[in-house]
Design a protein around this motif. Structure first.
Motif, short mmCIF file in Angstrom:
data_model
loop_
_atom_site.label_atom_id
_atom_site.label_comp_id
_atom_site.label_asym_id
_atom_site.label_seq_id
_atom_site.Cartn_x
_atom_site.Cartn_y
_atom_site.Cartn_z
N THR A 36 -5.74 -3.34 -0.08
CA THR A 36 -4.56 -3.72 -0.86
C THR A 36 -4.43 -5.24 -0.93
O THR A 36 -4.99 -5.98 -0.10
N ASP A 37 -3.71 -5.71 -1.93
CA ASP A 37 -3.51 -7.14 -2.11
C ASP A 37 -2.70 -7.72 -0.96
O ASP A 37 -1.90 -7.02 -0.32
N LYS A 52 -4.54 -1.91 -8.07
CA LYS A 52 -3.93 -1.99 -6.75
C LYS A 52 -2.88 -3.09 -6.75
O LYS A 52 -2.88 -3.99 -7.58
N THR A 53 -1.93 -2.95 -5.81
CA THR A 53 -0.96 -4.00 -5.52
C THR A 53 -0.95 -4.18 -4.01
O THR A 53 -1.82 -3.64 -3.30
N ALA A 70 5.80 -0.17 -14.79
CA ALA A 70 5.70 -1.59 -14.43
C ALA A 70 5.73 -2.50 -15.64
O ALA A 70 6.03 -3.70 -15.51
N SER A 94 1.35 5.25 -3.03
CA SER A 94 2.26 4.14 -2.74
C SER A 94 2.62 4.12 -1.26
O SER A 94 2.15 4.95 -0.47
N ASP A 125 0.26 -9.88 0.70
CA ASP A 125 1.66 -10.14 0.38
C ASP A 125 1.94 -11.60 0.67
O ASP A 125 1.90 -12.03 1.84
N ASP A 162 7.20 -9.68 -6.46
CA ASP A 162 6.29 -9.54 -7.59
C ASP A 162 6.92 -10.13 -8.84
O ASP A 162 8.13 -10.01 -9.05
#
Length: 614
Positions: A231-232, A158-159, A273, A199, A234, A239
């Protein structure tokens, strides 16, 4: 003789045959029945030893169908190769064709067709469409059994804005054709494999996902177990980008055919990525100019929403960009750090460089005009030259002289200017008087941003009786068949000729080369010929070899495997880790690999590269 690049050429040659012939498959002729889904297949051409055919699926029911699956058998000695407007899978003499995505829905009374090329004089039998006979007997009804629910849905990454999911495959009496991923009650993605990345999510937010399987008849499974993922957060900072060292992967244009590997796979595997650059292979070199390789794959193939990087289907609007180029444009939008270079030449298409070298300025101008064509200028950040080999022999022999390569690269740099990348894949033959000695790579280094020495394909079953040896040794070892045929020898020789370490990358093969008829486990054994491979004898992807013939030893900084009577040499995540340490210790610019489709679906090898380089 060094065979660097040979694998690409042979794969390319096969892919061009597929592209030229088209790509699709057929079902037997049958009578049309009312109120049923039927299929009628005919030979549109027959030349005795082969044929071209067409299958038409007719929806005779009163409602639209979503997805179709046609199956049949062929007699021994008859086979189908290139297919178009359908996806093909083969098990022995049994062939299965499913919709291509864009032609999945057939309205009531409508039709969908696909075509194919075959060899042999036979014809198909046992034809079924969506699980029922192609002539409509036994219908209506057909396939009414839904697949089982996918199992063990889980989050694998996850992001702040995306979640990556994986699950165990569902089963079906006919076959699963797709999986629909739901975010709550909203369909978020449709994929054919058992993983997906969703996404466009919000940071620090909890989402619940389920997955349902679907077969060709449109039967839908129960939902999988639900999984909730947060989700992570922000933190307001961008990033972190990739490390200063480059990781460059080749994308093979022809992989969209038989390999069914598309730009979207670069994203879903997690590779995008981790990459810094993609080399798009290959453009051709003809009549002293850069030319398109396969225009259909490059900029015309229609991508459905399910196949597309951003989930948006291509359009047929006049002048609209489609194909790989449009998908690369979308990938770059999603991963702004990525750069893409158009690579020209390769093993099969290097024969034109000799003529190009007679007028380097004209050649450079033709390349610039093609790469910077307004239709796709934003896709490419420069050019990569893969000349195999200047003033030496590859698929053909070149006698343009030791200065030709330097002059060609100088002309490219002048035409492309300082703001575009100019790079070159070059030989790794460091033997005395070998291919590195044949051209002025040191003198040309001032004009390139970096070199990609092809430090693989040193050894293989092109020497059918052996001795067995890993095709990509990092260093020499006792008993190596040819001195100077290893990665370190190539790097040291290029540095000695004046090429800065900061302009050199180490090459990695995402595949193995192997022999059959081998009884000796250690390197150096005799063989009777090339081992079988999925697309070409003597070559197999890592993703296949890791399970089919696991590594049993290491030599020269790479791995080898002896299983049954087969012997293979290939890199593993562990040996790649050692090679990445070499990159750092030597102060190299990074590493590159041939090519993306050879890795596992979750990017084991590219992850080892990224982890090794930091």
């Amino acid at each position: 003789m060094s065979r660097s690049g040979g694998r690409r050429a042979l794969a390319l040659a096969g892919a061009l045959t597929i592209a030229a012939a088209g790509s699709a498959v057929v079902a037997p002729a049958a009578a049309t029945a009312a109120a049923a889904v039927t299929a009628t297949c005919t030979k549109t051409s027959d030349w005795g030893t082969g044929f071209e055919g067409k299958c038409t699926i007719t929806n005779g029911t009163g409602t639209a169908i979503s997805g179709w699956r046609l199956e049949f058998d062929l007699p021994s000695g008859t086979s189908i190769g290139a297919t178009w407007d359908a996806k093909k899978s083969v098990s022995g003499d049994h062939y299965t064709f499913t919709d291509a995505g864009w032609n999945a829905t057939i309205q009531a009374g409508g039709t969908a067709s696909f075509g194919f090329n075959g060899t042999g004089s036979g014809w198909i039998s046992g034809c079924t469409i969506n699980g029922a006979a192609c002539d409509g007997s036994g219908q209506p009804g057909g396939d009414t059994q839904a697949p089982s629910a996918p199992g063990n849905l889980r989050s694998t990454g996850k992001t702040a804005t995306s979640v990556t999911l994986a699950w165990n495959a569902a089963t079906d009496d006919v076959g699963v054709t797709a999986y629909d991923v739901y975010r709550g009650d909203t369909k978020a993605a449709t994929v054919t494999g058992t993983s997906a990345t969703v996404s466009g999510l919000s940071p620090d937010t909890t989402y619940t996902f389920t997955v349902r399987a679907r077969d060709a008849a449109g039967n839908t499974s129960p939902a999988s177990n639900a999984v909730s993922v947060t989700t992570d957060a922000d933190d307001g900072n961008p990033d972190p980008g990739p490390s200063d060292r480059k990781i460059i992967g080749y994308f093979a244009e022809w992989g969209v055919y038989q390999r069914n590997y598309h730009v979207k796979n670069i994203d879903t595997s997690g590779s995008a990525a981790k990459l810094t650059h993609i080399n798009y292979a290959f453009g051709n070199v003809q009549n002293g100019q850069c030319t398109i390789g396969d225009s259909y794959a490059a900029y015309d193939r229609f991508y459905s929403a399910a196949e597309s990087v951003d989930g948006q289907a291509d359009t047929w609007d006049s002048g609209a960009l489609r194909g790989n180029f449009n998908q690369l444009r979308k990938l770059k939008k999603k991963y702004p750090h990525l750069k893409v270079l158009w690579s020209f030449g390769g093993w099969s298409w290097s024969g034109g460089f000799g003529q190009a070298a007679r007028n380097p300025a004209a050649f450079a101008d033709s390349c610039y005009r093609l790469v910077e064509d307004p239709r796709w200028a934003d896709v490419f950040d420069g050019i990569d030259i893969d000349w195999e080999y200047p003033n030496a022999c590859g698929a053909t022999c070149d006698n343009s002289g030791p200065d030709a390569f330097r002059e060609l690269m100088a002309a490219l740099r002048q035409r492309f200017g300082p703001n575009n990348l100019v790079t070159a894949a070059i030989t790794a033959d460091a033997s005395s008087g070998g291919k590195i000695d044949a051209a002025d790579y040191g003198g040309a280094a001032q004009y390139v941003d970096w070199y990609l020495p092809m430090t693989y394909d040193f050894f293989g079953a092109f020497d059918a009786d052996g001795p067995t040896a890993p095709h990509s040794p990092l260093t020499s070892y006792p008993g190596i068949p040819q001195e100077g045929f290893n990665s370190d020898a190539a790097i040291q020789k290029l540095k000695a000729k004046g090429v800065p370490a900061s302009k050199l990358l180490l090459g990695i093969g995402f595949y193995g080369r192997g022999w059959t008829g081998v009884t000796q486990s250690a390197p150096g054994g005799s063989a009777t010929g090339p081992a079988p491979g999925t697309y070409e004898q003597g070559i197999e992807d890592y993703k296949v070899l890791k399970d089919r013939c696991p590594a049993t030893g290491t030599v020269g900084g790479t791995a080898y495997a002896h299983c049954g009577n087969q012997w293979w040499g290939y890199d593993t995540p562990a040996t790649i880790g050692g090679k990445m340490n070499y990159v750092k210790n030597q102060g190299l610019a990074g590493s590159f690999f041939w090519e993306l489709s050879g890795d596992t679906g979750n990017g084991e090898l590219i992850s080892a590269m990224r982890n090794g380089l930091g």
